[in-house]
Design an enzyme around this catalytic site. Sequence first.
Site, PDB file in Angstrom:
ATOM      1  N   LYS A   1      -1.588  28.502 -45.421  1.00  0.00           N
ATOM      2  CA  LYS A   1      -0.822  28.895 -44.248  1.00  0.00           C
ATOM      3  C   LYS A   1       0.680  28.774 -44.536  1.00  0.00           C
ATOM      4  O   LYS A   1       1.436  29.711 -44.326  1.00  0.00           O
ATOM      5  CB  LYS A   1      -1.203  28.019 -43.049  1.00  0.00           C
ATOM      6  CG  LYS A   1      -0.913  28.737 -41.732  1.00  0.00           C
ATOM      7  CD  LYS A   1      -0.926  27.866 -40.492  1.00  0.00           C
ATOM      8  CE  LYS A   1      -2.194  27.079 -40.251  1.00  0.00           C
ATOM      9  NZ  LYS A   1      -2.308  26.673 -38.811  1.00  0.00           N
TER      10      LYS A   1
ATOM     11  N   GLU B   1      -2.131  21.735 -54.202  1.00  0.00           N
ATOM     12  CA  GLU B   1      -3.224  22.191 -55.060  1.00  0.00           C
ATOM     13  C   GLU B   1      -3.202  23.710 -55.199  1.00  0.00           C
ATOM     14  O   GLU B   1      -3.329  24.259 -56.297  1.00  0.00           O
ATOM     15  CB  GLU B   1      -4.583  21.783 -54.466  1.00  0.00           C
ATOM     16  CG  GLU B   1      -4.927  20.312 -54.575  1.00  0.00           C
ATOM     17  CD  GLU B   1      -4.468  19.511 -53.375  1.00  0.00           C
ATOM     18  OE1 GLU B   1      -3.557  19.979 -52.627  1.00  0.00           O
ATOM     19  OE2 GLU B   1      -5.008  18.411 -53.166  1.00  0.00           O
TER      20      GLU B   1
ATOM     21  N   GLY C   1      -7.031  24.886 -39.719  1.00  0.00           N
ATOM     22  CA  GLY C   1      -7.603  25.230 -41.015  1.00  0.00           C
ATOM     23  C   GLY C   1      -9.117  25.262 -40.989  1.00  0.00           C
ATOM     24  O   GLY C   1      -9.746  26.211 -41.478  1.00  0.00           O
ATOM     25  N   ARG C   2      -9.731  24.245 -40.393  1.00  0.00           N
ATOM     26  CA  ARG C   2     -11.189  24.167 -40.440  1.00  0.00           C
ATOM     27  C   ARG C   2     -11.864  25.115 -39.448  1.00  0.00           C
ATOM     28  O   ARG C   2     -13.088  25.145 -39.374  1.00  0.00           O
ATOM     29  CB  ARG C   2     -11.649  22.726 -40.233  1.00  0.00           C
ATOM     30  CG  ARG C   2     -11.164  22.059 -38.969  1.00  0.00           C
ATOM     31  CD  ARG C   2     -11.444  20.552 -39.008  1.00  0.00           C
ATOM     32  NE  ARG C   2     -10.862  19.822 -37.892  1.00  0.00           N
ATOM     33  CZ  ARG C   2      -9.613  19.382 -37.839  1.00  0.00           C
ATOM     34  NH1 ARG C   2      -8.783  19.605 -38.843  1.00  0.00           N
ATOM     35  NH2 ARG C   2      -9.183  18.711 -36.801  1.00  0.00           N
TER      36      ARG C   2
ATOM     37  N   GLU D   1     -13.300  15.852 -40.219  1.00  0.00           N
ATOM     38  CA  GLU D   1     -11.864  15.994 -40.034  1.00  0.00           C
ATOM     39  C   GLU D   1     -11.523  16.112 -38.547  1.00  0.00           C
ATOM     40  O   GLU D   1     -10.461  15.692 -38.104  1.00  0.00           O
ATOM     41  CB  GLU D   1     -11.342  17.219 -40.814  1.00  0.00           C
ATOM     42  CG  GLU D   1      -9.838  17.220 -41.000  1.00  0.00           C
ATOM     43  CD  GLU D   1      -9.390  18.104 -42.157  1.00  0.00           C
ATOM     44  OE1 GLU D   1      -9.131  17.572 -43.250  1.00  0.00           O
ATOM     45  OE2 GLU D   1      -9.296  19.337 -41.990  1.00  0.00           O
TER      46      GLU D   1
ATOM     47  N   HIS E   1     -37.315  15.663 -52.820  1.00  0.00           N
ATOM     48  CA  HIS E   1     -37.553  15.001 -54.106  1.00  0.00           C
ATOM     49  C   HIS E   1     -36.373  14.135 -54.504  1.00  0.00           C
ATOM     50  O   HIS E   1     -36.252  13.744 -55.656  1.00  0.00           O
ATOM     51  CB  HIS E   1     -37.825  16.046 -55.187  1.00  0.00           C
ATOM     52  CG  HIS E   1     -39.089  16.803 -54.946  1.00  0.00           C
ATOM     53  ND1 HIS E   1     -40.265  16.516 -55.607  1.00  0.00           N
ATOM     54  CD2 HIS E   1     -39.385  17.814 -54.088  1.00  0.00           C
ATOM     55  CE1 HIS E   1     -41.218  17.331 -55.186  1.00  0.00           C
ATOM     56  NE2 HIS E   1     -40.716  18.126 -54.270  1.00  0.00           N
TER      57      HIS E   1
ATOM     58  N   LYS F   1      -1.253  11.956 -49.147  1.00  0.00           N
ATOM     59  CA  LYS F   1      -0.470  13.067 -49.672  1.00  0.00           C
ATOM     60  C   LYS F   1       0.951  12.604 -50.020  1.00  0.00           C
ATOM     61  O   LYS F   1       1.485  12.923 -51.087  1.00  0.00           O
ATOM     62  CB  LYS F   1      -0.416  14.164 -48.596  1.00  0.00           C
ATOM     63  CG  LYS F   1      -0.363  15.576 -49.117  1.00  0.00           C
ATOM     64  CD  LYS F   1      -0.070  16.571 -48.013  1.00  0.00           C
ATOM     65  CE  LYS F   1      -1.303  17.000 -47.244  1.00  0.00           C
ATOM     66  NZ  LYS F   1      -1.012  18.076 -46.260  1.00  0.00           N
TER      67      LYS F   1
END
Lengths: 569, 569
Positions: free
Chosen positions: B217, B223, B278-279, B364, B395, B528
Amino acid sequence: MAGSLADGTPLAPPPGARAGAWRALEEHRRRIERVRVAELFAGDPGRFERLSFEVAGLLVDLSKHRVTDETLELLTALARAAGVEALRDAMFAGAPINLSEGRAVMHVALRNRSARPMLVDGQDVMPQVRAVLEQMRRFSDAVRAGEWRGFTGERVTDVINIGIGGSHLGPQMAVRALRPYADGPRVRFVSNVDGAAIHDALRDLDPATTLFLIASKTFTTLETMTNARTARAWLVAALGDEAAVARHFVALSTDLEAVSAFGIDPANAFAFWDWVGGRYSLWSAIGLPVALAVGFERFEDLLEGAHAVDEHFRSAPLARNVPVLMGLLNVWYGNFFGAETWAVLPYDESLALLPAYLQQASMESNGKRVTREGEPVTWHTGPIVWGQPGTDGQHAFFQLLHQGTRLVPADFLVAARPQHPLTEHHDILVANFLAQTEALMTGRTPAEARARLAATGAGGATADAERLERLAAAKSFPGDRPTTSIVLPQLTPRALGSLLALYEHAIFTQGAVWDVNSFDQMGVELGKELAAALVDEVRRGVPDEGAHDASTSGLLAAIGRMRGLTGGS
Amino acid sequence: MAGSLADGTPLAPPPGARAGAWRALEEHRRRIERVRVAELFAGDPGRFERLSFEVAGLLVDLSKHRVTDETLELLTALARAAGVEALRDAMFAGAPINLSEGRAVMHVALRNRSARPMLVDGQDVMPQVRAVLEQMRRFSDAVRAGEWRGFTGERVTDVINIGIGGSHLGPQMAVRALRPYADGPRVRFVSNVDGAAIHDALRDLDPATTLFLIASKTFTTLETMTNARTARAWLVAALGDEAAVARHFVALSTDLEAVSAFGIDPANAFAFWDWVGGRYSLWSAIGLPVALAVGFERFEDLLEGAHAVDEHFRSAPLARNVPVLMGLLNVWYGNFFGAETWAVLPYDESLALLPAYLQQASMESNGKRVTREGEPVTWHTGPIVWGQPGTDGQHAFFQLLHQGTRLVPADFLVAARPQHPLTEHHDILVANFLAQTEALMTGRTPAEARARLAATGAGGATADAERLERLAAAKSFPGDRPTTSIVLPQLTPRALGSLLALYEHAIFTQGAVWDVNSFDQMGVELGKELAAALVDEVRRGVPDEGAHDASTSGLLAAIGRMRGLTGGS
């Protein structure tokens, strides 16, 4: 609610020898629960040196935990009272410590690189172990060198491992982790019975150059055999001859008769033994896909790394025994702080599958509710293991780690040296690895948050006092969230082997403290039985009268309608 | 330990309007905690009909939960007391319900397929929403048709989305889920700053035919921009001209200046807005990789599916509002039974990334410790979300679900109709899906286990009584483990959209009940900040004097030595 197990049993300390140490730890927790880890560092310059350990070249830092020297003494006293050392020695001695199934637990023999014999029922198993390793070496060398040829004379370009659970998670994780070393055929994995898995895996492959490994100890696992039959039909349809099966399928199994009936040459069956549990079987013939992908010598390096940690686990005193301490810290949070989970956070894309691997290793081993003697427990046993690679997790669920109401002990892992040339990326990755454990420990008080807001002029002149207070509250962090840091010099096969053995023995330690049998998995049986009974009803889309509760019947009927097997919408 | 939050705060009900309903639920739990769900079915033939729901074509079965009609009445009373309806209406009305950031929460506008205006600050945002959708349609059509050409005149064969968190998990999950519909360029995702990610992604690609989407954004995410610069350097080095950037990079961002400075044509920047978290951004321009992979019309189907559930959430009464009930059941177990986690178990390989997506969506949003007004909570908020596809999980970790000491409410998902021709696989998959929730609910008593052992002659004649008792204990299951079953007719784009919207609103409901701001993520900031401060020290391999605790400094120095940046081992 609080203070009871899932089935409502009220919590109580284990009886017998463990009880005293348990109560001492409860008492101790009350004394130190308000102590801040940052203060412990401030008052003790030797803390990091004393609480970080080197084992098999790995650095394991336990100093950011909510522990003092006394905590560790009390925890090791609990381990002693629980007989961790005796159970460990019994495992290495080949005693049938898997009581419910009457079996030895000897995966350590698979990676025994010493000259010591390893006895099961008085018999040294090392000759068999070495024979299968030699068979794996010959086979993987032949495939990788192009000497092994398919039915039409072509060399193998692709390998598909068909297995599930312990016959899947370990090799899949290791092949992913060791991708920088991959110089053999491409290796894929199919586990789920969901047809989308095998359908997607086969889509772009050439049957003439594809080799299947069918990994199932009994050669009866429903998912694995269903996928194997589909793969077999695909191959035979393409190559036009049943005889092709023997050149394109090998078995990681012990049932030679079933293997033969499938069409596999028994000479291409790789054996393992009933003293190897599925979730401890990466080190056995189940590791064949790893040897195919990166070469047998590197598979041996993996074994060497695990063996180095085995030696440490066997011989180090409890107080300096790294896997024992790691296991005890899980007991500390799970039984004395009410933590339900344990997060595994590799700062390494290559270890993306490690959390899923450890999920099985831990939850199948210690997700138990009766003791080794069959008595219901009155204390919590194994945690829920979960995690994703960092830094991705930071942008997803770290919010809860920092500011949620749940205590989540977390392992942070990183490799000091990357296996790619992008140094700047690695600097940032390592900085994040360090920053997160620092932030989780130190936190930020509301006063600090307020001061920072004032300093940065957040909200500007118009911000009202009430909004600033609200923001300061939202931007404060409680800290004291406990973490383990594990640093690998580099993610080599050897380092990976050491790392996995550390976790295996930490899980062993927890099971011993909780007095559960970490080596059976009776909890998977009921669902398996009910599924077998349901398949035919699902096929017809109609539940048998009175066979199930109304929900199971109702869902089955609805799915039948949606599939068009029966009338209605 | 039990009865407190991670920071030691003792548990207490929320104050104010919620308190009465909360206490009524505590009281109610004590009354019904020994009631077995199987008995509720036995005594009530209408239970499945009443407690299973159809919404937007999906079947959602809540009847295997530990609830009676009274439980649901008390839970909806709590929702009403918490003002869930008012907060929902405020969201749809564009009010700034993200209080700490002073923003509206309007992802529902992104998928508003009705003619209704959606107002933010008195302004209808639908014209902007439609304009960006039209831009996405034109662009994705052009790329898919081969009209969009790279710098050397070749068409795009591969797309790499570079983004992290909300700019990554949603589109990655959706592209994976909709693979049977993929008929466009191959789409890959790079998120982690670990250089292994971008290094691996680029390895086999041709720069001339590769298109990068840079999803950030602010166009500053560390990253994402680190990966974007590496991708840019790779492209420019190969194509030999900075001008190539404009033909191979587009931006999903709002900072047009930063986008330009990078070399991207602002005409190829796809905007979204500060009222899209964002999410919650899959439905925005962040969904562009989905449109490229499966076509814009199918992306619109995804929006349609979500919209259908939005309409239900807006209008259905609480007692029959499916996402509200799903959210309230998480409150029920998390706050009244002490459950810490929530498992998401898709019986569908294509939904393999759904657990990770919901992990972010839930953790979040609700991993918070202060109320919307900035007061510390005294009750538990968001759970830890985890899971893996079935049947694989069976399993691996199902042992703990069945026989562990932790209560794990779990969602089971399946598609009635597969998207491959392997019917036999699908029958087995569905049978397992049904069998697991049946087994988790019914359990098996020690007496039943004993009878079964006797019937099957396990242990044979030589088995001693003590060993049989031990085995029966290990083979018994407590049952009453609560599950939700969700059946999709088929995993279409539309059904996926509906499913995701169901979960979004369930998470919204929980946040409203817990009185937290589900729309900020202040908890990611501290780490951060500390990481930014650490990068330079990591680069040098030497910690700044006195800048950190001894653990952080010690780890940093050890990593510096392992990397050969400084002397020593």
